[in-house]
Scaffold this motif. Structure first.
Motif, PDB file in Angstrom:
ATOM      1  N   ARG A 135       0.828  -1.212   0.000  1.00  0.00           N
ATOM      2  CA  ARG A 135       0.000   0.000   0.000  1.00  0.00           C
ATOM      3  C   ARG A 135       0.861   1.260   0.000  1.00  0.00           C
ATOM      4  N   PRO A 136       0.572   2.230  -0.887  1.00  0.00           N
ATOM      5  CA  PRO A 136       1.322   3.492  -0.874  1.00  0.00           C
ATOM      6  C   PRO A 136       1.004   4.328   0.364  1.00  0.00           C
ATOM      7  N   MET A 137       1.941   5.175   0.750  1.00  0.00           N
ATOM      8  CA  MET A 137       1.744   6.134   1.832  1.00  0.00           C
ATOM      9  C   MET A 137       2.281   7.489   1.376  1.00  0.00           C
ATOM     10  N   VAL A 138       1.452   8.509   1.464  1.00  0.00           N
ATOM     11  CA  VAL A 138       1.834   9.872   1.082  1.00  0.00           C
ATOM     12  C   VAL A 138       2.253  10.633   2.339  1.00  0.00           C
ATOM     13  N   ILE A 139       3.385  11.350   2.254  1.00  0.00           N
ATOM     14  CA  ILE A 139       3.921  12.086   3.396  1.00  0.00           C
ATOM     15  C   ILE A 139       4.078  13.548   2.988  1.00  0.00           C
ATOM     16  N   PRO A 140       3.091  14.413   3.274  1.00  0.00           N
ATOM     17  CA  PRO A 140       3.194  15.823   2.899  1.00  0.00           C
ATOM     18  C   PRO A 140       4.402  16.493   3.560  1.00  0.00           C
ATOM     19  N   LYS A 141       5.053  17.383   2.817  1.00  0.00           N
ATOM     20  CA  LYS A 141       6.231  18.096   3.307  1.00  0.00           C
ATOM     21  C   LYS A 141       6.124  19.577   2.950  1.00  0.00           C
ATOM     22  N   ALA A 142       6.709  20.424   3.820  1.00  0.00           N
ATOM     23  CA  ALA A 142       6.670  21.862   3.570  1.00  0.00           C
ATOM     24  C   ALA A 142       7.765  22.293   2.600  1.00  0.00           C
ATOM     25  N   GLY A 143       8.929  21.668   2.670  1.00  0.00           N
ATOM     26  CA  GLY A 143      10.055  22.077   1.840  1.00  0.00           C
ATOM     27  C   GLY A 143      10.324  21.122   0.696  1.00  0.00           C
ATOM     28  N   ARG A 144      11.471  21.299   0.047  1.00  0.00           N
ATOM     29  CA  ARG A 144      11.812  20.464  -1.109  1.00  0.00           C
ATOM     30  C   ARG A 144      13.079  19.646  -0.893  1.00  0.00           C
ATOM     31  N   HIS A 145      13.642  19.670   0.323  1.00  0.00           N
ATOM     32  CA  HIS A 145      14.938  19.031   0.535  1.00  0.00           C
ATOM     33  C   HIS A 145      14.848  17.621   1.130  1.00  0.00           C
ATOM     34  N   SER A 146      13.721  17.240   1.714  1.00  0.00           N
ATOM     35  CA  SER A 146      13.593  15.876   2.239  1.00  0.00           C
ATOM     36  C   SER A 146      13.692  14.888   1.100  1.00  0.00           C
ATOM     37  N   VAL A 147      14.417  13.812   1.311  1.00  0.00           N
ATOM     38  CA  VAL A 147      14.685  12.862   0.239  1.00  0.00           C
ATOM     39  C   VAL A 147      13.382  12.336  -0.364  1.00  0.00           C
ATOM     40  N   GLY A 148      13.311  12.369  -1.697  1.00  0.00           N
ATOM     41  CA  GLY A 148      12.165  11.828  -2.404  1.00  0.00           C
ATOM     42  C   GLY A 148      11.008  12.784  -2.587  1.00  0.00           C
ATOM     43  N   VAL A 149      11.059  13.971  -1.981  1.00  0.00           N
ATOM     44  CA  VAL A 149       9.910  14.869  -2.048  1.00  0.00           C
ATOM     45  C   VAL A 149       9.735  15.405  -3.473  1.00  0.00           C
ATOM     46  N   GLU A 150       8.502  15.485  -3.913  1.00  0.00           N
ATOM     47  CA  GLU A 150       8.151  16.023  -5.232  1.00  0.00           C
ATOM     48  C   GLU A 150       6.809  16.730  -5.114  1.00  0.00           C
ATOM     49  N   ARG A 151       6.572  17.687  -5.981  1.00  0.00           N
ATOM     50  CA  ARG A 151       5.240  18.274  -6.091  1.00  0.00           C
ATOM     51  C   ARG A 151       4.539  17.587  -7.258  1.00  0.00           C
ATOM     52  N   ARG A 152       3.434  16.916  -6.946  1.00  0.00           N
ATOM     53  CA  ARG A 152       2.729  16.142  -7.970  1.00  0.00           C
ATOM     54  C   ARG A 152       1.263  16.003  -7.596  1.00  0.00           C
ATOM     55  N   PHE A 153       0.480  15.548  -8.564  1.00  0.00           N
ATOM     56  CA  PHE A 153      -0.948  15.350  -8.340  1.00  0.00           C
ATOM     57  C   PHE A 153      -1.186  13.948  -7.787  1.00  0.00           C
TER      58      PHE A 153
END
Length: 404
Positions: A115-133
């Motif tokens: 099962r996928p898990m989404v982890i919202p983040k405020a910045g862009r430096h945490s590993v794996g973070v992306e802005r996507r739909f």
């Protein structure tokens, strides 16, 4: 290629068995940690691991390293815990393997849910973070996306493995170096990430139980082959554009030409049957629905198994009366089980979603604030252990003598 065929009696025994969970409640923190951390060579590492799990269980609010350190020892502890999670040398793989084996022993699983898990983040430096739909959220999010492999038993579910999805942008030299992404990591789609997450766990010789996962967006033929090669039965949600060959004698007018699932389901409305099953996530509530089952094969030689007949897979449509096509479509090799068994397997996804929100989130599974790949993996590993301990009811305060 090995194939696991479940008879109706075997399927019933899997869903009705009472696991060892009942006798495992109130497991102590030192007892579980002595098993999980056997691979850690140093006593200070084992002690810090237990301190971290204790903090995940007892800290109120965000389970940050700072908040955990404040609970277990103060500023000096914060520095050592940060090093333990982000920079230390211990490997999380053996700890996860020990966690999986422990979970299998105390609460034998009925299914493995990926099962996928989404982890919202405020910045862009945490590993794996992306802005996507994210379709399931209906909006654009700045977030990490990971995949968990959950052991689902009758009373509980627990994640035993995690894989972080990484897009190609994370393999630019500078970005990769800053996040400490290892050389053997590579960019993956979510579907590829899900399959690899389970195959990693399957290498630990997990018991053969149905693998339930959303395979939309994956190479379904490859996914089926790889799961069956591991001796794992499977139930995969698939896209209605997937092309399959119909072999069901009850469905007239089809030859071996591969057809889109939507076309097969539209032609199969006469095969729709009512099914009633107990909902394991809501006590003794019984649910009902309509299921269409059509015998199919995957097109081409990659979908064929030695010694198997042409109708060795079932395409399952799950929906309500009056709809032209079912709302969900699943593909399974469990051809000899009662229809209620399919629906109970489908319900394990809801069980995982519930336990993620009510259990894993409560011990901070999404709370890691660091930026490194290694730190993220170590945090979710220890949070998974905390989730299991909380589910078993064990919160023992006698931790001072362990690992001394």
């Amino acid at each position: 290629m090995s194939v696991v065929a479940l008879s109706p009696d075997q399927a019933q025994s899997m869903t009705m068995q009472k696991p060892a969970y009942a006798s495992a409640c109130q497991v102590s923190l030192p007892e579980m940690c002595s098993l999980l951390f056997a691979s850690l060579p140093r006593s200070d590492q084992r002690r810090k691991g237990m301190e971290y799990i204790r903090g995940l269980l007892e800290v109120r609010g965000r389970k940050s390293i700072r908040n955990i350190a404040a609970l277990v020892g103060g500023q000096a502890t914060e520095q050592s815990l940060h090093h333990f999670i982000s920079d230390s040398s211990w490997e999380w793989g053996p700890v996860r393997r020990a966690l999986a084996r422990y979970a299998v022993r105390v609460a034998p699983p009925q299914a493995w849910v990926v099962r996928p898990m989404v982890i919202p983040k405020a910045g862009r430096h945490s590993v794996g973070v992306e802005r996507r739909f994210f379709p399931e959220h209906g909006q654009m999010l700045n977030a990490q996306q990971a995949v968990g492999v959950w052991a689902v038993a009758e009373e509980m579910s627990v994640p035993v493995n995690w894989r972080l999805q990484l897009s190609p942008s994370w393999f630019a030299e500078e970005r990769r170096r800053r996040a400490s992404i290892p050389e053997d990591a590579s960019a993956e789609t979510l579907g590829e990430c899900a399959v690899q997450a389970f195959l990693e766990a399957a290498a630990w010789r997990l018991p053969a139980r149905p693998v339930v996962m959303d395979a939309r967006g994956t190479d379904v033929a490859s996914t089926v082959r790889r799961l069956l090669d591991r001796g794992m039965p499977m139930m995969l949600r698939v896209d209605d554009a997937l092309r399959l060959s119909v072999t069901d004698p009850a469905l007239k007018g089809f030859d071996a030409t591969p057809r889109p699932v939507r076309q097969i389901m539209s032609a199969s409305r006469g095969l729709q049957r009512p099914v009633v099953w107990p909902d394991d996530t809501v006590g003794s509530v019984r649910r009902s629905g309509l299921v269409t089952a059509v015998r199919v094969t995957l097109p081409g030689p990659q979908g064929r198994r030695a010694g198997s007949g042409p109708g060795d897979l079932l395409l399952l449509g799950v929906g309500n009366t009056g709809r032209r096509r079912p709302g969900e479509v699943w593909l399974t090799d469990l051809t000899s089980v009662p229809p209620a068994f399919w629906m109970r397997l489908r319900g394990t996804v809801r069980r995982v979603d519930r336990d993620l929100a009510r259990g894993a989130d409560q011990v901070g599974i999404r709370d890691f604030a660091g930026r490194s790949y290694r730190g993220w993996h170590r945090h979710v590993t220890l949070a998974s252990a905390a989730h299991l301990l909380a589910a078993l009811g064990g919160t023992d305060d006698e931790v001072l003598d362990y690992a001394s």
